[in-house]
Write an enzyme that holds these catalytic residues in place. Structure first.
Site, PDB file in Angstrom:
ATOM      1  N   HIS A  32     -42.977 -43.827   9.818  1.00 25.26           N
ATOM      2  CA  HIS A  32     -43.550 -42.960  10.849  1.00 25.26           C
ATOM      3  C   HIS A  32     -42.586 -41.798  11.091  1.00 25.26           C
ATOM      4  O   HIS A  32     -41.375 -42.005  11.212  1.00 25.26           O
ATOM      5  CB  HIS A  32     -43.766 -43.757  12.138  1.00 25.26           C
TER       6      HIS A  32
ATOM      7  N   ASP B 154     -47.955 -48.095  15.628  1.00 25.35           N
ATOM      8  CA  ASP B 154     -46.582 -47.565  15.572  1.00 25.35           C
ATOM      9  C   ASP B 154     -45.627 -48.270  16.536  1.00 25.35           C
ATOM     10  O   ASP B 154     -44.769 -47.624  17.164  1.00 25.35           O
ATOM     11  CB  ASP B 154     -46.581 -46.052  15.875  1.00 25.35           C
TER      12      ASP B 154
ATOM     13  N   GLU C 193     -37.173 -39.193   5.259  1.00 25.00           N
ATOM     14  CA  GLU C 193     -38.150 -40.256   4.982  1.00 25.00           C
ATOM     15  C   GLU C 193     -38.008 -40.758   3.551  1.00 25.00           C
ATOM     16  O   GLU C 193     -38.052 -41.962   3.281  1.00 25.00           O
ATOM     17  CB  GLU C 193     -39.576 -39.742   5.195  1.00 25.00           C
TER      18      GLU C 193
ATOM     19  N   GLY D 213     -48.762 -38.221  -0.720  1.00 26.06           N
ATOM     20  CA  GLY D 213     -48.080 -39.262  -1.487  1.00 26.06           C
ATOM     21  C   GLY D 213     -46.624 -38.983  -1.791  1.00 26.06           C
ATOM     22  O   GLY D 213     -46.064 -39.559  -2.731  1.00 26.06           O
TER      23      GLY D 213
HETATM   24  C1  GAR Z   1     -45.317 -38.785   6.288  1.00 25.48           C
HETATM   25  O1  GAR Z   1     -44.605 -37.850   7.052  1.00 25.48           O
HETATM   26  C2  GAR Z   1     -45.440 -40.098   7.033  1.00 25.48           C
HETATM   27  O2  GAR Z   1     -44.305 -40.415   7.790  1.00 25.48           O
HETATM   28  C3  GAR Z   1     -46.630 -39.816   7.931  1.00 25.48           C
HETATM   29  O3  GAR Z   1     -47.524 -39.108   7.124  1.00 25.48           O
HETATM   30  C4  GAR Z   1     -46.772 -38.361   6.156  1.00 25.48           C
HETATM   31  C5  GAR Z   1     -47.333 -38.698   4.803  1.00 25.48           C
HETATM   32  O4  GAR Z   1     -46.754 -37.872   3.819  1.00 25.48           O
HETATM   33  N1  GAR Z   1     -47.203 -41.025   8.444  1.00 25.48           N
HETATM   34  C6  GAR Z   1     -47.735 -41.114   9.651  1.00 25.48           C
HETATM   35  O5  GAR Z   1     -47.821 -40.185  10.421  1.00 25.48           O
HETATM   36  C7  GAR Z   1     -48.229 -42.502  10.005  1.00 25.48           C
HETATM   37  N2  GAR Z   1     -48.327 -42.652  11.413  1.00 25.48           N
HETATM   38  P1  GAR Z   1     -46.783 -38.306   2.316  1.00 25.48           P
HETATM   39  O6  GAR Z   1     -48.251 -38.611   1.966  1.00 25.48           O
HETATM   40  O7  GAR Z   1     -46.288 -37.102   1.579  1.00 25.48           O
HETATM   41  O8  GAR Z   1     -45.914 -39.495   2.136  1.00 25.48           O
END
Ligand code: GAR
Length: 212
Positions: A111, A147, A176, A13
């Site tokens: 992503h 994606d 991100e 999260g």
């Molecule tokens: C993030 O790096 C996001 O970009 C990736 O999962 C992670 C979640 O981290 N999403 C994907 O790979 C979707 N295809 P978070 O729970 O700390 O935000």
């Protein structure tokens, strides 16, 4: 009036946290009005609860192969909370057209790669294996194909000599956290995000910087 955003998560999260922090600003055009996780143990649920945001856990496993039934439960919850836009933030379950079509143009995903490079999983390891010089992250609209929806915004980072997977992942994740709120704001305000005029050709994609 702030737009009511529902965030779907499966784990840590940290992008949810970035959205919550951004949405706290009075001039941010959205509020995080609901957090839904398909994983009961997702750490992001506690993060949301600590911020006073309603949370719902909607596990997919009890629905077995009936993806539509699980997605109907998500849809009912989003409607019950009058959600206007959905942000997928580390939601690690493929969505079917059942939900995607109901949210066409109103569902965003982040992503961890410069799409269309490296869709799917293990993006950082694959970027290192491919020997790319630039890596990064993408915010895009969600379509039925994984994606691959229209790109709203991207941020690039260099891949440095000797980078480990975790070092590269951390460099991307920092971007991100800046990109997602900026892209959500721009989408709501109907502004395209483009590289700044004068961005160098050697690195034409912007690296976002935190506010001082
Ligand atoms: C993030 O790096 C996001 O970009 C990736 O999962 C992670 C979640 O981290 N999403 C994907 O790979 C979707 N295809 P978070 O729970 O700390 O935000």
């Amino acid at each position: 009036m702030k737009r009511r955003v529902g965030v779907l998560i499966s784990g840590r999260g940290s992008n949810l946290g970035a959205l919550i922090r951004a949405a706290a600003a009075p001039d941010f055009p959205a509020s995080v009005a609901l957090v839904v996780s398909n994983e009961p143990a997702a750490a992001g649920l506690a993060l949301a609860a600590a911020a006073g945001i309603p949370t719902r856990t909607l596990p997919h496993r009890p629905h077995g192969r009936d993806r539509a039934a699980h997605e109907q439960a998500i849809q009912d919850t989003l409607e019950a909370h009058a959600i206007e836009l959905v942000c997928l933030a580390g939601y690690m379950r493929r969505l079917t057209p059942f939900l995607v079509e109901r949210w066409a143009g109103r569902m965003l995903n982040i992503h961890p790669s410069l799409l269309p490079a490296f869709p799917g999983l293990d993006t950082h390891a694959r970027a290192l294996a491919a020997g790319v010089a630039l890596h990064g992250c993408t915010v895009h609209l969600v379509t039925a194909e994984l994606d691959s929806g229209p790109i709203l915004a991207q941020a690039a980072v260099p891949v440095l000599p000797g980078d480990s997977e975790s070092e590269l992942a951390a460099r991307v994740l920092a971007q991100e956290h800046l990109l997602y709120p900026a892209a959500l704001r721009a989408h709501i305000e109907d502004r395209a995000m483009r590289p700044a005029p004068g961005a160098s050709l050697a690195n034409p994609l912007p690296q976002l910087r935190s506010e001082p």
